[in-house]
Scaffold this motif. Sequence first.
Motif, PDB file in Angstrom:
ATOM      1  N   SER A  57       0.809  -1.212   0.000  1.00 18.87           N
ATOM      2  CA  SER A  57       0.000   0.000   0.000  1.00 18.87           C
ATOM      3  C   SER A  57       0.848   1.271   0.000  1.00 18.87           C
ATOM      4  CB  SER A  57      -0.916   0.014   1.231  1.00 18.87           C
ATOM      5  OG  SER A  57      -1.545   1.268   1.353  1.00 18.87           O
ATOM      6  N   PRO A  58       0.815   2.056  -1.075  1.00 14.89           N
ATOM      7  CA  PRO A  58       1.535   3.338  -1.056  1.00 14.89           C
ATOM      8  C   PRO A  58       0.939   4.315  -0.053  1.00 14.89           C
ATOM      9  CG  PRO A  58       0.187   3.153  -3.035  1.00 14.89           C
ATOM     10  CD  PRO A  58       0.145   1.818  -2.358  1.00 14.89           C
ATOM     11  N   ARG A  59      -0.353   4.199   0.223  1.00 16.04           N
ATOM     12  CA  ARG A  59      -0.983   5.093   1.196  1.00 16.04           C
ATOM     13  C   ARG A  59      -0.436   4.839   2.598  1.00 16.04           C
ATOM     14  NH1 ARG A  59      -7.376   5.402   1.073  1.00 16.04           N
ATOM     15  NH2 ARG A  59      -6.797   6.230  -0.965  1.00 16.04           N
ATOM     16  N   VAL A  60      -0.300   3.557   2.966  1.00 16.86           N
ATOM     17  CA  VAL A  60       0.262   3.216   4.273  1.00 16.86           C
ATOM     18  C   VAL A  60       1.702   3.708   4.369  1.00 16.86           C
ATOM     19  CG1 VAL A  60       1.013   1.300   5.745  1.00 16.86           C
ATOM     20  CG2 VAL A  60      -1.251   1.239   4.685  1.00 16.86           C
ATOM     21  N   LEU A  61       2.487   3.467   3.330  1.00 15.44           N
ATOM     22  CA  LEU A  61       3.884   3.871   3.329  1.00 15.44           C
ATOM     23  C   LEU A  61       4.034   5.382   3.477  1.00 15.44           C
ATOM     24  CD1 LEU A  61       6.907   3.283   2.874  1.00 15.44           C
ATOM     25  CD2 LEU A  61       6.462   3.455   0.418  1.00 15.44           C
ATOM     26  N   SER A  62       3.325   6.142   2.659  1.00 15.86           N
ATOM     27  CA  SER A  62       3.469   7.598   2.705  1.00 15.86           C
ATOM     28  C   SER A  62       2.986   8.162   4.034  1.00 15.86           C
ATOM     29  CB  SER A  62       2.721   8.247   1.541  1.00 15.86           C
ATOM     30  OG  SER A  62       1.355   7.902   1.547  1.00 15.86           O
ATOM     31  N   ALA A  63       1.939   7.565   4.613  1.00 17.11           N
ATOM     32  CA  ALA A  63       1.447   8.038   5.908  1.00 17.11           C
ATOM     33  C   ALA A  63       2.470   7.787   7.012  1.00 17.11           C
ATOM     34  CB  ALA A  63       0.120   7.363   6.239  1.00 17.11           C
ATOM     35  N   LEU A  64       3.108   6.620   7.005  1.00 22.43           N
ATOM     36  CA  LEU A  64       4.109   6.308   8.024  1.00 22.43           C
ATOM     37  C   LEU A  64       5.303   7.250   7.925  1.00 22.43           C
ATOM     38  CD1 LEU A  64       4.154   2.390   7.932  1.00 22.43           C
ATOM     39  CD2 LEU A  64       3.416   3.812   9.845  1.00 22.43           C
ATOM     40  N   VAL A  65       5.799   7.466   6.718  1.00 19.88           N
ATOM     41  CA  VAL A  65       6.972   8.318   6.554  1.00 19.88           C
ATOM     42  C   VAL A  65       6.642   9.770   6.886  1.00 19.88           C
ATOM     43  CG1 VAL A  65       8.739   9.131   4.960  1.00 19.88           C
ATOM     44  CG2 VAL A  65       7.975   6.758   4.857  1.00 19.88           C
ATOM     45  N   ALA A  66       5.463  10.237   6.471  1.00 18.06           N
ATOM     46  CA  ALA A  66       5.055  11.607   6.801  1.00 18.06           C
ATOM     47  C   ALA A  66       4.968  11.795   8.311  1.00 18.06           C
ATOM     48  CB  ALA A  66       3.717  11.931   6.148  1.00 18.06           C
ATOM     49  N   SER A  67       4.458  10.790   9.004  1.00 21.07           N
ATOM     50  CA  SER A  67       4.364  10.859  10.456  1.00 21.07           C
ATOM     51  C   SER A  67       5.752  10.883  11.092  1.00 21.07           C
ATOM     52  CB  SER A  67       3.561   9.671  10.979  1.00 21.07           C
ATOM     53  OG  SER A  67       3.459   9.707  12.381  1.00 21.07           O
ATOM     54  N   ALA A  68       6.656  10.027  10.598  1.00 21.01           N
ATOM     55  CA  ALA A  68       8.017   9.983  11.154  1.00 21.01           C
ATOM     56  C   ALA A  68       8.733  11.312  10.946  1.00 21.01           C
ATOM     57  CB  ALA A  68       8.808   8.851  10.511  1.00 21.01           C
ATOM     58  N   GLU A  69       8.527  11.949   9.797  1.00 22.16           N
ATOM     59  CA  GLU A  69       9.161  13.246   9.557  1.00 22.16           C
ATOM     60  C   GLU A  69       8.548  14.318  10.449  1.00 22.16           C
ATOM     61  OE1 GLU A  69      10.948  15.239   5.812  1.00 22.16           O
ATOM     62  OE2 GLU A  69       8.776  15.511   5.638  1.00 22.16           O
ATOM     63  N   ARG A  70       7.227  14.328  10.576  1.00 20.91           N
ATOM     64  CA  ARG A  70       6.548  15.316  11.424  1.00 20.91           C
ATOM     65  C   ARG A  70       7.009  15.187  12.875  1.00 20.91           C
ATOM     66  NH1 ARG A  70       2.375  14.263  14.539  1.00 20.91           N
ATOM     67  NH2 ARG A  70       1.842  12.364  13.378  1.00 20.91           N
ATOM     68  N   LEU A  71       7.207  13.962  13.329  1.00 23.74           N
ATOM     69  CA  LEU A  71       7.605  13.729  14.715  1.00 23.74           C
ATOM     70  C   LEU A  71       9.078  14.058  14.959  1.00 23.74           C
ATOM     71  CD1 LEU A  71       5.641  10.397  15.191  1.00 23.74           C
ATOM     72  CD2 LEU A  71       5.151  12.564  16.352  1.00 23.74           C
ATOM     73  N   GLY A  72       9.887  14.064  13.900  1.00 30.28           N
ATOM     74  CA  GLY A  72      11.271  14.508  14.044  1.00 30.28           C
ATOM     75  C   GLY A  72      12.331  13.432  14.064  1.00 30.28           C
ATOM     76  N   PHE A  73      12.038  12.232  13.583  1.00 30.20           N
ATOM     77  CA  PHE A  73      13.057  11.186  13.527  1.00 30.20           C
ATOM     78  C   PHE A  73      14.166  11.578  12.546  1.00 30.20           C
ATOM     79  CE2 PHE A  73       9.514   8.856  15.300  1.00 30.20           C
ATOM     80  CZ  PHE A  73      10.127   8.009  16.222  1.00 30.20           C
ATOM     81  N   THR A  74      15.378  11.129  12.833  1.00 38.20           N
ATOM     82  CA  THR A  74      16.511  11.443  11.967  1.00 38.20           C
ATOM     83  C   THR A  74      16.356  10.811  10.599  1.00 38.20           C
ATOM     84  OG1 THR A  74      17.936  11.441  13.941  1.00 38.20           O
ATOM     85  CG2 THR A  74      19.026  11.377  11.782  1.00 38.20           C
ATOM     86  N   ALA A  75      15.944   9.556  10.582  1.00 38.40           N
ATOM     87  CA  ALA A  75      15.876   8.824   9.317  1.00 38.40           C
ATOM     88  C   ALA A  75      14.846   7.713   9.422  1.00 38.40           C
ATOM     89  CB  ALA A  75      17.242   8.235   8.961  1.00 38.40           C
ATOM     90  N   ALA A  76      14.340   7.321   8.266  1.00 34.31           N
ATOM     91  CA  ALA A  76      13.493   6.137   8.147  1.00 34.31           C
ATOM     92  C   ALA A  76      14.287   5.080   7.401  1.00 34.31           C
ATOM     93  CB  ALA A  76      12.209   6.463   7.390  1.00 34.31           C
ATOM     94  N   THR A  77      14.253   3.857   7.889  1.00 35.91           N
ATOM     95  CA  THR A  77      14.867   2.756   7.162  1.00 35.91           C
ATOM     96  C   THR A  77      13.761   1.868   6.607  1.00 35.91           C
ATOM     97  OG1 THR A  77      15.078   1.252   9.067  1.00 35.91           O
ATOM     98  CG2 THR A  77      16.856   2.843   8.715  1.00 35.91           C
TER      99      THR A  77
END
Length: 354
Positions: free
Chosen positions: A29-49
């Motif tokens: 699901s691209p929707r699930v993927l984009s939502a997770l990454v957007a959330s991780a960026e909003r929250l301030g994580f250094t990187a997503a793996t």
Amino acid sequence: MSDTPFAVAVELDADGAHPATSTSSRALSPRVLSALVASAERLGFTAATFDDAPLPVGGATPRLDAVQRAAFVAPLTTAIGLIPVAHVAFSEPFHVATQLASLDWASNGRAGWIAAASGTGREAAAYGREALEDADLRRERDEVIEVARRLWDSWEDDAVIRDVATGRYLDADKLHYVDFEGANFSVKGPLITPRPPQGQLVVASEAGSAGVDVALVAGADVEAITDAAAGARAAGTALVWAEVEVALDSRGVSAERRLDTLGAWPESGRLRHVGDASGLVDRVTELSRVVDGVRLLPAEPDVDLEEAGRAVLPGLRERIGFRSPRPGDSLRDALGLERPLSRYAAPATVKEFA
């Protein structure tokens, strides 16, 4: 440790670290993927793996290639680093280097690479190859990292000139011929993609890998991680990250109760935190004395990601001065790594990338 920004990366494979969370619909699901990454960026994580495997886990669940997933979210993000796993044992090294360079361009310099090597009999059979022993896998991984670095350097930073008057797109004198002969492959010629914005992507792999910027270390307790980190530093690795599996109390439900519902969580040899956010802050603070960052692997990304961002990152800002990446920074900027010069460029002609 204080001179190096502490990194908090988070694994965003849609399946999650707990096997009970695996579903084919989420993995595709691209929707699930984009939502997770957007959330991780909003929250301030250094990187997503983004985890990956040469074949679908269990042989049935389909998935999208990790580099493709990272490339999909690259234009949707501005600050968070994007670090996919890319396996090397049966992949064409030239193609791997090209795809990763393209990812760095798509993300404006926020790409990394977790170089992995797996060569089981089942995986080898799928590629029409023989299974590889551990020593052969390590050699293959190290050779692919080396040739990728040479290929990324094969264009000097100012090789592209776009000279309309003469009709020249590039200065051929600033392209350099790579002639690499490995145990199982050979690579010739420059890359087909200009030098990445970072010059060299941030390369991570397990401790003991040659030519990496970040050693990923695992251990069932802090003492084991401390020993592994010391070994990685002695081998000359610039940065060391500890891998930590996480299940957090969330939304009024304890982590233990969540795991009871999910079922057995097989041991992986990694440090595991099951409990409240403050306990994870304590654990990461303790780890910060011996490593430069952590890679969190949430049991359920939908739940643990939000809880870690809401309650763990603020605590780490207070306790160890954790800083989130800023829009426009490269991944190297966020990790405190200098941008390297091309090994082929004459020092007098090197220009800063703009």
